[in-house]
Design a protein around this motif. Structure first.
Motif, PDB file in Angstrom:
ATOM      1  N   GLU A 103       0.570  -1.190   0.049  1.00 33.22           N
ATOM      2  CA  GLU A 103      -0.061   0.098   0.084  1.00 33.22           C
ATOM      3  C   GLU A 103       0.907   1.292  -0.166  1.00 33.22           C
ATOM      4  O   GLU A 103       0.706   2.202  -0.638  1.00 33.22           O
ATOM      5  CB  GLU A 103      -0.987  -0.062   1.276  1.00 33.22           C
ATOM      6  CG  GLU A 103      -2.034  -0.909   0.966  1.00 33.22           C
ATOM      7  CD  GLU A 103      -3.030  -0.898   2.115  1.00 33.22           C
ATOM      8  OE1 GLU A 103      -2.761  -0.201   3.241  1.00 33.22           O
ATOM      9  OE2 GLU A 103      -4.100  -1.894   2.005  1.00 33.22           O
ATOM     10  N   GLU A 104       2.097   1.158   0.669  1.00 33.00           N
ATOM     11  CA  GLU A 104       2.986   2.451   0.642  1.00 33.00           C
ATOM     12  C   GLU A 104       3.772   2.538  -0.575  1.00 33.00           C
ATOM     13  O   GLU A 104       4.615   3.333  -0.539  1.00 33.00           O
ATOM     14  CB  GLU A 104       3.674   2.209   2.062  1.00 33.00           C
ATOM     15  CG  GLU A 104       2.985   2.484   3.077  1.00 33.00           C
ATOM     16  CD  GLU A 104       3.887   2.223   4.425  1.00 33.00           C
ATOM     17  OE1 GLU A 104       3.619   2.657   5.682  1.00 33.00           O
ATOM     18  OE2 GLU A 104       5.258   1.987   4.207  1.00 33.00           O
ATOM     19  N   ARG A 105       3.847   1.231  -1.282  1.00 26.78           N
ATOM     20  CA  ARG A 105       4.741   1.121  -2.375  1.00 26.78           C
ATOM     21  C   ARG A 105       6.355   1.395  -2.102  1.00 26.78           C
ATOM     22  O   ARG A 105       6.986   2.200  -2.472  1.00 26.78           O
ATOM     23  CB  ARG A 105       4.413   2.169  -3.564  1.00 26.78           C
ATOM     24  CG  ARG A 105       3.055   2.046  -3.941  1.00 26.78           C
ATOM     25  CD  ARG A 105       2.533   2.518  -5.463  1.00 26.78           C
ATOM     26  NE  ARG A 105       3.656   2.774  -6.524  1.00 26.78           N
ATOM     27  CZ  ARG A 105       3.951   1.836  -7.063  1.00 26.78           C
ATOM     28  NH1 ARG A 105       3.144   0.715  -7.448  1.00 26.78           N
ATOM     29  NH2 ARG A 105       4.842   1.931  -8.154  1.00 26.78           N
ATOM     30  N   SER A 106       6.355   0.615  -0.909  1.00 29.83           N
ATOM     31  CA  SER A 106       7.853   0.745  -0.355  1.00 29.83           C
ATOM     32  C   SER A 106       8.465  -0.531  -0.019  1.00 29.83           C
ATOM     33  O   SER A 106       7.804  -1.489   0.179  1.00 29.83           O
ATOM     34  CB  SER A 106       7.725   1.723   1.126  1.00 29.83           C
ATOM     35  OG  SER A 106       8.940   1.883   1.568  1.00 29.83           O
ATOM     36  N   PHE A 107       9.774  -0.532   0.094  1.00 29.10           N
ATOM     37  CA  PHE A 107      10.513  -1.863   0.397  1.00 29.10           C
ATOM     38  C   PHE A 107      11.798  -1.635   0.894  1.00 29.10           C
ATOM     39  O   PHE A 107      12.327  -0.388   0.910  1.00 29.10           O
ATOM     40  CB  PHE A 107      10.534  -2.498  -0.893  1.00 29.10           C
ATOM     41  CG  PHE A 107      11.773  -2.320  -1.982  1.00 29.10           C
ATOM     42  CD1 PHE A 107      11.569  -1.142  -2.764  1.00 29.10           C
ATOM     43  CD2 PHE A 107      12.896  -2.959  -1.812  1.00 29.10           C
ATOM     44  CE1 PHE A 107      12.700  -0.640  -3.498  1.00 29.10           C
ATOM     45  CE2 PHE A 107      13.803  -2.522  -2.628  1.00 29.10           C
ATOM     46  CZ  PHE A 107      13.824  -1.401  -3.430  1.00 29.10           C
ATOM     47  N   ALA A 108      12.389  -2.767   1.566  1.00 36.08           N
ATOM     48  CA  ALA A 108      13.830  -2.620   1.993  1.00 36.08           C
ATOM     49  C   ALA A 108      14.243  -3.906   2.132  1.00 36.08           C
ATOM     50  O   ALA A 108      13.412  -5.031   2.276  1.00 36.08           O
ATOM     51  CB  ALA A 108      13.502  -2.010   3.496  1.00 36.08           C
ATOM     52  N   SER A 109      15.673  -3.993   2.185  1.00 37.77           N
ATOM     53  CA  SER A 109      16.119  -5.453   2.648  1.00 37.77           C
ATOM     54  C   SER A 109      17.128  -5.170   3.714  1.00 37.77           C
ATOM     55  O   SER A 109      17.582  -3.849   4.055  1.00 37.77           O
ATOM     56  CB  SER A 109      16.830  -5.918   1.464  1.00 37.77           C
ATOM     57  OG  SER A 109      18.039  -5.100   1.237  1.00 37.77           O
TER      58      SER A 109
END
Length: 160
Positions: A103-109
């Protein structure tokens, strides 16, 4: 007078809910208990199978890889959310975790402590590959999310 009592009762109930913490509206860091953690069921079973296959390719290279797909990171910075989920789940610091908030169109590793198998520069390339895929859909859908995970893994494995 009856209306005032009902209003006072409603305020008391609302106050009690605030004190005990009413229903969560955001996704707190989660316990990662499987290769794919998708508490809201965003991914289809075939998407999950595709991601598991990609994680298997990572495992063949000695990379302990996990994916978490949630609606949002509950207002927390994406990398911090990823780190909290990984550490709270007891994962090895050398594991690689990819988190996507659709929903935020966000990501991380996060993870990969000590760069034992994958270099940080390879992970940067893998994140760029995922970012390119995630940019293909708005709103973000499950198949695009799956393509992003696959691109991340394929780039990571190629650099291992």
């Amino acid at each position: 007078m009856g209306r005032l009592r009902r209003l006072a009762g409603g305020v008391a109930v609302a106050g009690a809910l605030a004190l005990v913490g009413g229903p969560a509206l955001a996704t707190e860091p989660v316990t990662i208990s499987d290769t794919v953690t998708d508490p809201s069921g965003f991914l289809s079973s075939s998407d999950t199978a595709t991601i598991r296959d990609a994680a298997g390719r990572a495992a063949d290279e000695g990379i302990d890889f996990y994916v978490v797909v949630v609606p949002d990171f509950s207002g927390e910075a994406n990398v911090a959310w990823c780190q909290h989920s990984g550490s709270a789940s007891g994962l090895s610091p050398s594991s690689v975790v990819l988190t996507i908030a659709y929903e935020e169109r966000s990501f991380a590793s996060c993870g990969n402590e000590g760069e034992q198998i994958v270099s940080d520069s390879t992970l940067t390339q893998a994140r760029n590959a995922a970012k390119e895929e995630l940019g293909r859909a708005n709103p973000l859908d499950a198949s695009t999310t799956t393509a992003a995970v696959t691109a991340f893994v394929d780039t990571m494995v190629a650099g291992a």
